[in-house]
Design a protein around this motif. Structure first.
Motif, mmCIF file in Angstrom:
data_model
loop_
_atom_site.group_PDB
_atom_site.id
_atom_site.type_symbol
_atom_site.label_atom_id
_atom_site.label_comp_id
_atom_site.label_asym_id
_atom_site.label_seq_id
_atom_site.Cartn_x
_atom_site.Cartn_y
_atom_site.Cartn_z
ATOM 1 N N SER A 1 27.544 71.809 52.327
ATOM 2 C CA SER A 1 27.346 70.369 52.256
ATOM 3 C C SER A 1 28.632 69.704 51.829
ATOM 4 O O SER A 1 29.003 69.743 50.669
ATOM 5 N N ARG B 1 23.117 74.636 46.381
ATOM 6 C CA ARG B 1 24.086 73.563 46.137
ATOM 7 C C ARG B 1 24.721 73.692 44.753
ATOM 8 O O ARG B 1 25.927 73.482 44.586
ATOM 9 N N GLY C 1 4.714 78.919 49.312
ATOM 10 C CA GLY C 1 6.076 78.556 49.676
ATOM 11 C C GLY C 1 6.663 79.465 50.729
ATOM 12 O O GLY C 1 5.957 80.083 51.516
ATOM 13 N N SER D 1 10.548 78.405 47.098
ATOM 14 C CA SER D 1 10.367 77.388 48.131
ATOM 15 C C SER D 1 11.705 77.037 48.759
ATOM 16 O O SER D 1 12.772 77.217 48.152
ATOM 17 N N GLU D 2 11.649 76.521 49.957
ATOM 18 C CA GLU D 2 12.882 76.181 50.673
ATOM 19 C C GLU D 2 13.668 75.113 49.930
ATOM 20 O O GLU D 2 14.901 75.180 49.849
ATOM 21 N N SER D 3 12.980 74.108 49.385
ATOM 22 C CA SER D 3 13.678 73.043 48.661
ATOM 23 C C SER D 3 14.340 73.577 47.399
ATOM 24 O O SER D 3 15.466 73.198 47.071
ATOM 25 N N GLU D 4 13.652 74.486 46.684
ATOM 26 C CA GLU D 4 14.240 75.100 45.487
ATOM 27 C C GLU D 4 15.467 75.925 45.860
ATOM 28 O O GLU D 4 16.495 75.881 45.181
ATOM 29 N N SER D 5 15.341 76.687 46.935
ATOM 30 C CA SER D 5 16.441 77.540 47.374
ATOM 31 C C SER D 5 17.674 76.719 47.722
ATOM 32 O O SER D 5 18.796 77.056 47.323
ATOM 33 N N GLU D 6 17.481 75.609 48.450
ATOM 34 C CA GLU D 6 18.613 74.776 48.848
ATOM 35 C C GLU D 6 19.255 74.093 47.646
ATOM 36 O O GLU D 6 20.472 73.942 47.579
ATOM 37 N N GLU D 7 18.429 73.670 46.686
ATOM 38 C CA GLU D 7 18.974 73.026 45.495
ATOM 39 C C GLU D 7 19.818 74.016 44.687
ATOM 40 O O GLU D 7 20.913 73.693 44.216
#
Length: 332
Positions: free
Chosen positions: A4, A304, A174, A295-301
């Protein structure tokens, strides 16, 4: 891997670029003098004071001018390095970037000018500042993004250290991530700044493919200061962790073999696959202790966060190397 640029490079580069102002003070009555020499560029007292004023226009607290000057020196080094590498910002890129800022904060042009006025900035001065910051972002992206990888194992470890153990037995709605093949690789990087870089990369690749010790070659020839002393070892990766050109090369290279040169924005890579570890086979209906339930959102956070942490470390090391090679004289 997914990088990102907005979340990493604008954040990290802002630590060093935010105070840089290249337009002269002009109207203020200041007896100007040089406060720093950075290679062939000069930083004047008027520029320093204008930078300090724009950073904290209303505060009555004393501002540490040496800290601001150090940031300005680093900004000069960034701009010089970008120019040396032929990295530029077009008018169209700059217009689009400024428009994004305005849209992000839902400001009209008049409101934008009012905000700038409160920071003692004219639209022209802000435009120059933003051009320099955008230039730095592009430079950092080209130099660091191919060296920063966050693996699935690192995400799992961060999760367990910060949120507690993962529940492998209970029901979970998830994302279930099946284990992937792990590949340990090493590389030799030939910088695009090296004279006849492509020819040099081909020569080094032939040396590696003909049986010469890869680790010794990496220490001797690699321009990647982060891995050269480790024999070029980049670590262990899974599918999706590497940028596409490297991923394709790694997939096609048998264990113990060398491939390349492979071109990327960082230069030319000669790659050796050190080891491949196949995932254990499990029934699709059985839960394995090797499966990660995040979860996908946790993994992406988490990705980052780890990406930013790694970038800060590498950025500091990279900037230190640039400064050590530069001529910098502080006269404040």
């Amino acid at each position: 891997m997914n990088l990102s640029k907005n979340n990493l490079f604008k954040i990290t580069f802002a630590l060093f670029i935010i105070a840089f102002i290249s337009t002269p003070l002009g109207a203020q009555e200041v007896i100007d003098r040089v406060v720093a020499i950075v290679n062939d560029d000069l930083i004047t007292l008027s520029e320093l004071r204008e930078a300090a004023l724009s950073m904290n226009p209303t505060s009555t607290e004393q501002i540490d001018e040496r800290t601001i000057l150090n940031q300005m020196v680093e900004a000069k080094l960034f701009e010089q390095e970008a120019n040396r590498r032929g990295i530029t910002v077009t008018k169209e890129e700059l217009d689009a970037s400024i428009e994004q800022v305005r849209s992000k904060y839902n400001l009209t042009e008049d409101q934008m000018e009012e905000v700038l006025k409160k920071q003692n900035l004219t639209p022209e001065t802000f435009r120059e500042q933003w051009r320099t910051q955008t230039l730095g972002n592009k430079l950092l992206e080209s130099q660091l993004k191919n060296r920063i990888v966050v693996t699935d194992d690192e995400i799992k470890k961060y999760y367990e250290e910060n949120y507690g153990a993962i529940d492998y037995t209970g029901d979970y709605s998830g994302i279930t991530e099946r284990p992937k093949e792990e590949v340990e690789i090493a590389h030799i990087l030939i910088s695009p700044d090296t004279p006849d870089a492509q020819d040099r990369a081909v020569e080094v690749a032939e040396l590696a493919k003909s049986g010469n010790d890869f680790a010794i070659l990496a220490r001797e020839y690699s321009d990647d200061s982060f891995t050269a002393d480790k024999g070029g070892n980049l670590g262990i990766f899974k599918k999706g962790d590497l940028i596409e050109p490297l991923e394709i090369a790694v997939e096609r290279t048998p264990e113990g073999k060398v491939s390349g040169p492979v071109q990327s924005p960082a230069g030319y890579h000669i790659i050796k696959v050190l080891n491949r570890t196949k995932p254990s086979s499990n029934s699709n209906d059985e839960k394995s202790e090797n499966e990660t339930y995040i979860s996908e959102s946790e993994s992406e956070e988490i990705r980052r966060i780890l990406h930013r942490q790694k970038a800060e470390v590498q950025l500091q090391s990279w900037l230190k190397g640039i400064r050590e090679k530069a001529y910098v004289e502080i006269k404040l």
